[in-house]
Design a protein around this motif. Structure first.
Motif, PDB file in Angstrom:
ATOM      1  N   ARG A 167      51.994  48.952  26.682  1.00 50.95           N
ATOM      2  CA  ARG A 167      51.690  49.194  28.094  1.00 50.95           C
ATOM      3  C   ARG A 167      50.206  49.510  28.294  1.00 50.95           C
ATOM      4  N   HIS A 168      49.636  50.295  27.387  1.00 50.24           N
ATOM      5  CA  HIS A 168      48.223  50.659  27.491  1.00 50.24           C
ATOM      6  C   HIS A 168      47.325  49.428  27.378  1.00 50.24           C
ATOM      7  N   LEU A 169      47.605  48.581  26.412  1.00 47.49           N
ATOM      8  CA  LEU A 169      46.750  47.415  26.211  1.00 47.49           C
ATOM      9  C   LEU A 169      46.918  46.385  27.317  1.00 47.49           C
ATOM     10  N   THR A 170      48.086  46.330  27.933  1.00 44.00           N
ATOM     11  CA  THR A 170      48.251  45.502  29.126  1.00 44.00           C
ATOM     12  C   THR A 170      47.330  46.011  30.227  1.00 44.00           C
ATOM     13  N   LYS A 171      47.308  47.316  30.410  1.00 43.30           N
ATOM     14  CA  LYS A 171      46.444  47.938  31.417  1.00 43.30           C
ATOM     15  C   LYS A 171      44.971  47.661  31.111  1.00 43.30           C
ATOM     16  N   VAL A 172      44.578  47.806  29.859  1.00 47.02           N
ATOM     17  CA  VAL A 172      43.184  47.599  29.461  1.00 47.02           C
ATOM     18  C   VAL A 172      42.759  46.151  29.700  1.00 47.02           C
ATOM     19  N   GLU A 173      43.601  45.205  29.311  1.00 51.18           N
ATOM     20  CA  GLU A 173      43.299  43.786  29.547  1.00 51.18           C
ATOM     21  C   GLU A 173      43.066  43.542  31.041  1.00 51.18           C
ATOM     22  N   ARG A 174      43.979  44.037  31.863  1.00 48.49           N
ATOM     23  CA  ARG A 174      43.869  43.814  33.307  1.00 48.49           C
ATOM     24  C   ARG A 174      42.595  44.429  33.857  1.00 48.49           C
ATOM     25  N   ILE A 175      42.309  45.653  33.493  1.00 50.78           N
ATOM     26  CA  ILE A 175      41.136  46.353  34.027  1.00 50.78           C
ATOM     27  C   ILE A 175      39.860  45.609  33.683  1.00 50.78           C
ATOM     28  N   TRP A 176      39.695  45.258  32.401  1.00 48.85           N
ATOM     29  CA  TRP A 176      38.407  44.693  31.989  1.00 48.85           C
ATOM     30  C   TRP A 176      38.229  43.240  32.410  1.00 48.85           C
ATOM     31  N   PHE A 177      39.200  42.400  32.106  1.00 44.50           N
ATOM     32  CA  PHE A 177      39.015  40.980  32.403  1.00 44.50           C
ATOM     33  C   PHE A 177      39.204  40.653  33.880  1.00 44.50           C
ATOM     34  N   ARG A 178      40.254  41.138  34.478  1.00 43.87           N
ATOM     35  CA  ARG A 178      40.593  40.701  35.827  1.00 43.87           C
ATOM     36  C   ARG A 178      39.951  41.553  36.915  1.00 43.87           C
ATOM     37  N   ILE A 179      40.020  42.867  36.763  1.00 44.15           N
ATOM     38  CA  ILE A 179      39.503  43.733  37.827  1.00 44.15           C
ATOM     39  C   ILE A 179      37.988  43.845  37.752  1.00 44.15           C
ATOM     40  N   HIS A 180      37.460  44.200  36.580  1.00 42.20           N
ATOM     41  CA  HIS A 180      36.008  44.371  36.478  1.00 42.20           C
ATOM     42  C   HIS A 180      35.251  43.049  36.401  1.00 42.20           C
ATOM     43  N   PHE A 181      35.612  42.175  35.457  1.00 43.38           N
ATOM     44  CA  PHE A 181      34.844  40.949  35.265  1.00 43.38           C
ATOM     45  C   PHE A 181      35.070  39.939  36.380  1.00 43.38           C
ATOM     46  N   ALA A 182      36.320  39.568  36.617  1.00 44.61           N
ATOM     47  CA  ALA A 182      36.611  38.507  37.587  1.00 44.61           C
ATOM     48  C   ALA A 182      36.683  39.016  39.021  1.00 44.61           C
ATOM     49  N   ASP A 183      36.673  40.325  39.190  1.00 48.09           N
ATOM     50  CA  ASP A 183      36.744  40.943  40.519  1.00 48.09           C
ATOM     51  C   ASP A 183      37.966  40.444  41.291  1.00 48.09           C
ATOM     52  N   GLU A 184      39.069  40.296  40.570  1.00 48.12           N
ATOM     53  CA  GLU A 184      40.325  39.879  41.189  1.00 48.12           C
ATOM     54  C   GLU A 184      40.965  41.073  41.891  1.00 48.12           C
ATOM     55  N   PRO A 185      41.741  40.821  42.912  1.00 50.36           N
ATOM     56  CA  PRO A 185      42.438  41.924  43.582  1.00 50.36           C
ATOM     57  C   PRO A 185      43.733  42.310  42.855  1.00 50.36           C
ATOM     58  N   ALA A 186      43.672  42.416  41.536  1.00 48.64           N
ATOM     59  CA  ALA A 186      44.849  42.761  40.730  1.00 48.64           C
ATOM     60  C   ALA A 186      45.153  44.249  40.897  1.00 48.64           C
ATOM     61  N   GLU A 187      46.399  44.534  41.123  1.00 51.59           N
ATOM     62  CA  GLU A 187      46.824  45.923  41.285  1.00 51.59           C
ATOM     63  C   GLU A 187      46.801  46.633  39.929  1.00 51.59           C
ATOM     64  N   PRO A 188      46.459  47.923  39.923  1.00 53.87           N
ATOM     65  CA  PRO A 188      46.590  48.683  38.667  1.00 53.87           C
ATOM     66  C   PRO A 188      48.052  48.680  38.228  1.00 53.87           C
ATOM     67  N   LEU A 189      48.285  48.705  36.938  1.00 56.75           N
ATOM     68  CA  LEU A 189      49.662  48.714  36.442  1.00 56.75           C
ATOM     69  C   LEU A 189      50.364  50.030  36.725  1.00 56.75           C
ATOM     70  N   PHE A 190      49.603  51.106  36.774  1.00 59.18           N
ATOM     71  CA  PHE A 190      50.172  52.429  36.986  1.00 59.18           C
ATOM     72  C   PHE A 190      49.405  53.097  38.109  1.00 59.18           C
ATOM     73  N   ALA A 191      50.124  53.641  39.058  1.00 59.97           N
ATOM     74  CA  ALA A 191      49.503  54.308  40.198  1.00 59.97           C
ATOM     75  C   ALA A 191      48.610  55.445  39.697  1.00 59.97           C
ATOM     76  N   PRO A 192      47.380  55.538  40.212  1.00 63.59           N
ATOM     77  CA  PRO A 192      46.453  56.579  39.749  1.00 63.59           C
ATOM     78  C   PRO A 192      47.029  57.996  39.834  1.00 63.59           C
ATOM     79  N   GLU A 193      47.876  58.260  40.826  1.00 63.52           N
ATOM     80  CA  GLU A 193      48.442  59.604  40.963  1.00 63.52           C
ATOM     81  C   GLU A 193      49.402  59.965  39.823  1.00 63.52           C
TER      82      GLU A 193
END
Length: 171
Positions: A63-89
């Protein structure tokens, strides 16, 4: 029938390829190594935390590495509107703490799907392509290096967890 993590084949990558291919190859090797460490285990075993007081489990690492992949490649690099896997709260460790064996197969499949989305986000881009992270410029190259380090560190954790679960050792 009880779901078990399937067997995986780790790819043989080139040791002399151009840098982009080499970095992607090493990332692929470590991605599949994590799943190699999980092969044959049940959902309950993947969710087990065999090293108290640590909250680490193989399912948590997936689960952690799924989150890390999404954050770095899709959210930060590609600036995609991908939702976080886990709600920040839920807190920064929700990926490790909110574990349910009933979710193991979906989490496993989700990691593999996220790899494809990550690879798609990076496809056709130069390693020197820049993006801004927390006000600082960075590059796609940094993401590959960061994720190779992240996976290799967590594959070491997976080695120890697997040995504690059923005695299995080895690369």
């Amino acid at each position: 029938m009880t779901w078990r993590a399937p067997a995986v084949e780790r790819p043989d990558g080139s040791l002399t390829a151009p840098e982009a291919e080499l970095l992607h190859g090493y990332l692929q090797f470590y991605r599949t190594t994590l799943l190699f460490k999980c092969a044959g285990l049940t959902a309950e075993q993947l969710a087990e935390r065999p090293s108290p007081p640590s909250n680490l489990s193989l399912l948590g690492l997936i689960r952690h590495l799924t989150k890390v992949e999404r954050i770095w490649f899709r959210i930060h690099f590609a600036d995609e509107p991908a939702e976080p896997l886990f709600a920040p709260e839920l807190g920064k460790d929700a990926d490790f703490e909110l574990i349910d064996p009933a979710d193991a197969q979906a989490a496993y499949d989700g990691l593999i799907a996220e790899w494809k989305l990550s690879d798609d986000a990076a496809a056709g881009h130069s390693l020197d392509e820049r993006f801004t992270f927390k006000g600082t410029e960075s590059t796609l190259r940094m993401i590959y290096i960061h994720l190779i380090g992240e996976y290799s560190r967590h594959c070491g954790h997976a080695d120890l967890l697997r040995e504690q679960l059923d005695g299995t050792t080895g690369a």
